[in-house]
Motif scaffolding. Sequence first.
Motif, mmCIF file in Angstrom:
data_model
loop_
_atom_site.group_PDB
_atom_site.id
_atom_site.type_symbol
_atom_site.label_atom_id
_atom_site.label_comp_id
_atom_site.label_asym_id
_atom_site.label_seq_id
_atom_site.Cartn_x
_atom_site.Cartn_y
_atom_site.Cartn_z
ATOM 1 N N VAL A 219 39.598 35.009 41.431
ATOM 2 C CA VAL A 219 39.503 36.086 42.422
ATOM 3 C C VAL A 219 39.192 35.449 43.774
ATOM 4 N N SER A 282 36.201 40.679 37.129
ATOM 5 C CA SER A 282 35.462 40.400 38.355
ATOM 6 C C SER A 282 34.098 41.094 38.315
ATOM 7 N N ARG A 286 33.854 45.471 44.340
ATOM 8 C CA ARG A 286 35.325 45.464 44.302
ATOM 9 C C ARG A 286 35.839 45.012 42.936
ATOM 10 N N GLY A 290 40.103 49.421 36.632
ATOM 11 C CA GLY A 290 40.833 49.820 35.423
ATOM 12 C C GLY A 290 40.263 49.245 34.133
ATOM 13 N N ALA A 294 41.901 49.654 30.515
ATOM 14 C CA ALA A 294 42.536 48.481 29.898
ATOM 15 C C ALA A 294 41.967 48.237 28.499
ATOM 16 N N MET A 298 44.135 48.353 25.072
ATOM 17 C CA MET A 298 44.255 47.153 24.243
ATOM 18 C C MET A 298 43.735 47.400 22.829
HETATM 19 C C1 HEM Z 1 43.044 43.165 30.938
HETATM 20 C C2 HEM Z 1 43.405 43.883 31.980
HETATM 21 C C3 HEM Z 1 42.882 43.696 33.384
HETATM 22 C C4 HEM Z 1 42.248 42.627 33.949
HETATM 23 C C5 HEM Z 1 41.893 41.301 33.300
HETATM 24 C C6 HEM Z 1 41.969 42.984 35.325
HETATM 25 C C7 HEM Z 1 41.302 42.167 36.225
HETATM 26 C C8 HEM Z 1 41.105 42.469 37.545
HETATM 27 C C9 HEM Z 1 40.487 41.583 38.497
HETATM 28 C C10 HEM Z 1 39.937 40.202 38.190
HETATM 29 C C11 HEM Z 1 40.503 42.212 39.687
HETATM 30 C C12 HEM Z 1 40.023 41.619 41.034
HETATM 31 C C13 HEM Z 1 38.772 42.239 41.500
HETATM 32 C C14 HEM Z 1 38.186 41.446 42.632
HETATM 33 O O1 HEM Z 1 38.872 41.037 43.561
HETATM 34 O O2 HEM Z 1 36.983 41.219 42.562
HETATM 35 C C15 HEM Z 1 41.133 43.500 39.514
HETATM 36 C C16 HEM Z 1 41.335 44.427 40.513
HETATM 37 C C17 HEM Z 1 41.918 45.652 40.316
HETATM 38 N N1 HEM Z 1 42.337 46.187 39.123
HETATM 39 FE FE1 HEM Z 1 42.286 45.269 37.323
HETATM 40 N N2 HEM Z 1 42.452 44.237 35.570
HETATM 41 C C18 HEM Z 1 43.008 44.713 34.414
HETATM 42 C C19 HEM Z 1 43.596 45.944 34.218
HETATM 43 C C20 HEM Z 1 43.692 46.920 35.178
HETATM 44 C C21 HEM Z 1 44.240 48.222 34.959
HETATM 45 C C22 HEM Z 1 44.770 48.738 33.621
HETATM 46 C C23 HEM Z 1 44.194 48.890 36.155
HETATM 47 C C24 HEM Z 1 44.604 50.284 36.480
HETATM 48 C C25 HEM Z 1 44.569 51.242 35.612
HETATM 49 C C26 HEM Z 1 43.608 47.992 37.120
HETATM 50 C C27 HEM Z 1 43.399 48.296 38.444
HETATM 51 C C28 HEM Z 1 42.860 47.433 39.370
HETATM 52 C C29 HEM Z 1 42.778 47.722 40.797
HETATM 53 C C30 HEM Z 1 43.262 49.003 41.490
HETATM 54 C C31 HEM Z 1 42.174 46.612 41.389
HETATM 55 C C32 HEM Z 1 41.848 46.427 42.874
HETATM 56 C C33 HEM Z 1 40.404 46.814 43.130
HETATM 57 C C34 HEM Z 1 40.030 46.594 44.583
HETATM 58 O O3 HEM Z 1 40.508 45.672 45.224
HETATM 59 O O4 HEM Z 1 39.207 47.366 45.035
HETATM 60 N N3 HEM Z 1 43.317 46.807 36.492
HETATM 61 N N4 HEM Z 1 41.479 43.640 38.191
#
Ligand code: HEM
Length: 343
Positions: A219, A282, A286, A290, A294, A298
Amino acid sequence: MCITFIVIANVLLDVLRNDYEDLFSVFGRYTFDTFCDIFVGKSCNLQTDLSNRLIEELDALQKYMAENSVVAFMFGFPLDLKALLTNGWSMLSLLNKLRKLSSSMTAFRRKELQEYPVVGSQLSFLDAMISRGDLFHPSIISKELLIFLLAATDTTGNGLTFTFTLLGMHPEIQKKVYEEVITEIGRDTPIETHHLPKLKYTERVISESLRLLPPVPLVARYLNKDIQIGDKTFPKGANVILYTHALHRNSKYWPNPEKFDPDRFLPEEIAKRPPYCYMTFSGGPRNCIGKLYAMMSMKVVVANVIRHFRISSKYRSVDEMELRGLITMRTKGDIDCHFSPRN
Ligand code: HEM
């Protein structure tokens, strides 16, 4: 929501019974289909429509974006000229295609809602944004939808691919997951929401798989003030990368880090570790919005697939996988993981 996962996970069983091209695409297609149903309120059927190459295009886009941004990050240039000249046009046209897709989904749903209004829990994520025009200006709705689409698809899809591969590498752990699913749900009983909290071992397996092979390997943060960590000062204005993949292999927090050991996620083991040494989703304000979605998706897939298939893989250790970490992580080529129907 659970019922949508189940219906689409049942189609997945048919996909796994037949020949398929690439496992990352198989699970990417599953996650995209669930995303369309739940977030947009529109079925996309990518699992059955193989002529639609959206998942493969998302992967290509990621490659182009990573090539450009990694060099930009390292040298402070706005863009890498060589990468831009070689694949800039493809990158822009793919981005444009995605923007159009998200706008057309928004327009489609806006029209449908006018003709057939829905309320309360029947509202999809997109419906909820459209119906709150006071909060969401029309111009940002399709952008928000696109961010969710990109954030939800590869991440969950790659996480599933890695989880099944690790189960294929560890038959004794696979057996325990199978037994838990059969005991708590049964072989043919439709999975329902109330079953999911009972799948405690399955959940530990997924968490451990997301530790060992995190789908998002890093990240990034822009520092808006100086940050002091130990005797080092990270200056205001710096871009910082937190390398989750390395953190998850740090033996200070994860003894014998390359071992796949779901019991690391027993409540008493979790309590022994500082919370920020597990960064799959993370942390802080922020973090991944999800995460619960997720994990639910899964769990449904692992439970549904394992009661119908035995999984195998030739790898003896995760070191044998040739990993490719861009924005999300996968293997460079096809991953070795096979599904054979149980009798
Ligand atoms: C195993 C599945 C997933 C993993 C490993 C994952 C991991 C992450 C990580 C590491 C971030 C970065 C956060 C940061 O910058 O600190 C992130 C951001 C985000 N994720 Fe996931 N994610 C997963 C599934 C999902 C799903 C299913 C959704 C939507 C339903 C989702 C929506 C988002 C959104 C919208 C962000 C941006 C948040 C922001 O910048 O405010 N993610 N995710």
